[in-house]
Design a protein around this motif. Sequence first.
Motif, PDB file in Angstrom:
ATOM      1  N   ILE A  85       0.840  -1.185   0.000  1.00  0.00           N
ATOM      2  CA  ILE A  85       0.000   0.000   0.000  1.00  0.00           C
ATOM      3  C   ILE A  85       0.882   1.243   0.000  1.00  0.00           C
ATOM      4  N   ASP A  86       0.486   2.226  -0.774  1.00  0.00           N
ATOM      5  CA  ASP A  86       1.162   3.521  -0.802  1.00  0.00           C
ATOM      6  C   ASP A  86       0.128   4.557  -0.355  1.00  0.00           C
ATOM      7  N   LYS A  87       0.257   5.020   0.885  1.00  0.00           N
ATOM      8  CA  LYS A  87      -0.740   5.924   1.457  1.00  0.00           C
ATOM      9  C   LYS A  87      -0.688   7.317   0.826  1.00  0.00           C
ATOM     10  N   GLU A  88       0.493   7.730   0.367  1.00  0.00           N
ATOM     11  CA  GLU A  88       0.596   9.052  -0.251  1.00  0.00           C
ATOM     12  C   GLU A  88      -0.095   9.078  -1.606  1.00  0.00           C
ATOM     13  N   GLU A  89       0.121   8.041  -2.407  1.00  0.00           N
ATOM     14  CA  GLU A  89      -0.505   7.949  -3.732  1.00  0.00           C
ATOM     15  C   GLU A  89      -1.911   7.378  -3.656  1.00  0.00           C
ATOM     16  N   LYS A  90      -2.270   6.802  -2.486  1.00  0.00           N
ATOM     17  CA  LYS A  90      -3.554   6.136  -2.274  1.00  0.00           C
ATOM     18  C   LYS A  90      -3.746   5.000  -3.276  1.00  0.00           C
ATOM     19  N   THR A  91      -2.721   4.127  -3.334  1.00  0.00           N
ATOM     20  CA  THR A  91      -2.800   2.962  -4.204  1.00  0.00           C
ATOM     21  C   THR A  91      -2.532   1.695  -3.400  1.00  0.00           C
ATOM     22  N   ILE A  92      -3.105   0.603  -3.874  1.00  0.00           N
ATOM     23  CA  ILE A  92      -2.850  -0.713  -3.299  1.00  0.00           C
ATOM     24  C   ILE A  92      -2.564  -1.661  -4.464  1.00  0.00           C
ATOM     25  N   THR A  93      -1.489  -2.429  -4.317  1.00  0.00           N
ATOM     26  CA  THR A  93      -1.109  -3.413  -5.329  1.00  0.00           C
ATOM     27  C   THR A  93      -1.273  -4.798  -4.718  1.00  0.00           C
ATOM     28  N   ILE A  94      -2.104  -5.602  -5.344  1.00  0.00           N
ATOM     29  CA  ILE A  94      -2.386  -6.941  -4.848  1.00  0.00           C
ATOM     30  C   ILE A  94      -1.682  -7.939  -5.760  1.00  0.00           C
ATOM     31  N   LYS A  95      -0.932  -8.848  -5.125  1.00  0.00           N
ATOM     32  CA  LYS A  95      -0.137  -9.822  -5.871  1.00  0.00           C
ATOM     33  C   LYS A  95      -0.583 -11.240  -5.534  1.00  0.00           C
ATOM     34  N   GLU A  96      -0.548 -12.085  -6.539  1.00  0.00           N
ATOM     35  CA  GLU A  96      -0.903 -13.490  -6.380  1.00  0.00           C
ATOM     36  C   GLU A  96       0.306 -14.256  -5.847  1.00  0.00           C
ATOM     37  N   ASP A  97       0.073 -15.169  -4.941  1.00  0.00           N
ATOM     38  CA  ASP A  97       1.132 -16.021  -4.388  1.00  0.00           C
ATOM     39  C   ASP A  97       0.834 -17.457  -4.819  1.00  0.00           C
ATOM     40  N   GLU A  98       1.652 -17.975  -5.736  1.00  0.00           N
ATOM     41  CA  GLU A  98       1.417 -19.306  -6.308  1.00  0.00           C
ATOM     42  C   GLU A  98       1.364 -20.407  -5.246  1.00  0.00           C
ATOM     43  N   ALA A  99       2.272 -20.354  -4.279  1.00  0.00           N
ATOM     44  CA  ALA A  99       2.321 -21.395  -3.249  1.00  0.00           C
ATOM     45  C   ALA A  99       1.040 -21.400  -2.415  1.00  0.00           C
ATOM     46  N   ARG A 100       0.585 -20.218  -2.046  1.00  0.00           N
ATOM     47  CA  ARG A 100      -0.642 -20.139  -1.235  1.00  0.00           C
ATOM     48  C   ARG A 100      -1.871 -20.483  -2.057  1.00  0.00           C
ATOM     49  N   LEU A 101      -1.843 -20.185  -3.345  1.00  0.00           N
ATOM     50  CA  LEU A 101      -2.950 -20.556  -4.217  1.00  0.00           C
ATOM     51  C   LEU A 101      -3.039 -22.078  -4.312  1.00  0.00           C
ATOM     52  N   GLN A 102      -1.893 -22.726  -4.462  1.00  0.00           N
ATOM     53  CA  GLN A 102      -1.864 -24.194  -4.515  1.00  0.00           C
ATOM     54  C   GLN A 102      -2.335 -24.792  -3.191  1.00  0.00           C
ATOM     55  N   GLU A 103      -1.966 -24.146  -2.090  1.00  0.00           N
ATOM     56  CA  GLU A 103      -2.405 -24.595  -0.766  1.00  0.00           C
ATOM     57  C   GLU A 103      -3.927 -24.502  -0.636  1.00  0.00           C
ATOM     58  N   ALA A 104      -4.513 -23.442  -1.180  1.00  0.00           N
ATOM     59  CA  ALA A 104      -5.971 -23.280  -1.138  1.00  0.00           C
ATOM     60  C   ALA A 104      -6.656 -24.360  -1.971  1.00  0.00           C
ATOM     61  N   VAL A 105      -6.043 -24.737  -3.093  1.00  0.00           N
ATOM     62  CA  VAL A 105      -6.597 -25.807  -3.926  1.00  0.00           C
ATOM     63  C   VAL A 105      -6.612 -27.113  -3.132  1.00  0.00           C
ATOM     64  N   GLU A 106      -5.528 -27.398  -2.415  1.00  0.00           N
ATOM     65  CA  GLU A 106      -5.444 -28.627  -1.633  1.00  0.00           C
ATOM     66  C   GLU A 106      -6.460 -28.644  -0.487  1.00  0.00           C
ATOM     67  N   HIS A 107      -6.697 -27.475   0.129  1.00  0.00           N
ATOM     68  CA  HIS A 107      -7.646 -27.401   1.249  1.00  0.00           C
ATOM     69  C   HIS A 107      -9.104 -27.456   0.793  1.00  0.00           C
ATOM     70  N   SER A 108      -9.335 -27.283  -0.515  1.00  0.00           N
ATOM     71  CA  SER A 108     -10.720 -27.302  -0.999  1.00  0.00           C
ATOM     72  C   SER A 108     -11.219 -28.717  -1.263  1.00  0.00           C
ATOM     73  N   ASN A 109     -10.386 -29.719  -0.997  1.00  0.00           N
ATOM     74  CA  ASN A 109     -10.764 -31.133  -1.162  1.00  0.00           C
ATOM     75  C   ASN A 109     -11.276 -31.446  -2.571  1.00  0.00           C
ATOM     76  N   GLY A 110     -10.609 -30.889  -3.574  1.00  0.00           N
ATOM     77  CA  GLY A 110     -10.949 -31.186  -4.959  1.00  0.00           C
ATOM     78  C   GLY A 110     -12.118 -30.403  -5.511  1.00  0.00           C
ATOM     79  N   GLN A 111     -12.708 -29.517  -4.728  1.00  0.00           N
ATOM     80  CA  GLN A 111     -13.849 -28.741  -5.223  1.00  0.00           C
ATOM     81  C   GLN A 111     -13.404 -27.640  -6.184  1.00  0.00           C
TER      82      GLN A 111
END
Length: 153
Positions: A85-111
């Motif tokens: 987050i950049d409070k002066e510019e009032k911007t937020i940059t959101i980034k994808e994390d491949e490892a955590r995305l894969q972890e979410a896939v595993e926790h969804s039990n194949g759904q």
Amino acid sequence: MIIAKNDEAKRNKIWTIVTTVSSVLVILIAIFLLTKMFTGNPLEGSWADEDGNLNLTIEHDGALIVNIPAIGEEESVDVEMEYTIDKEEKTITIKEDEARLQEAVEHSNGQYTEETLKSAVSPIVTTFDYSVEQDQLILTEREYGDQMIFIKE
């Protein structure tokens, strides 16, 4: 008088101690509030998309949790991401994390598959201008100007 048994010197000493302690307390509280106001994260908290497509939980340490609500018989799933987050510019940059995305896939039990989750979070993986007004967060995409509106939970 009960305090200091009518001894004026003792009462003055007690009164001086009480006023000093209360003054220090007022100053410490003022410093705390000013620090919290100017150094805190204005986006921190839980936000629900007004369309019901996403729920965001923005934490103070650069972690963002995207909750994708249940679709049909599938359960909701949380995907952890990172943001800056950049409070002066009032911007937020959101980034994808491949490892955590894969972890979410595993926790969804194949759904959910990795592609399904990627497509679900793809609208928020970019840089946004943000605006917070009362209990409403407006994220405006910098490139195309698309807006997403979230309500504070």
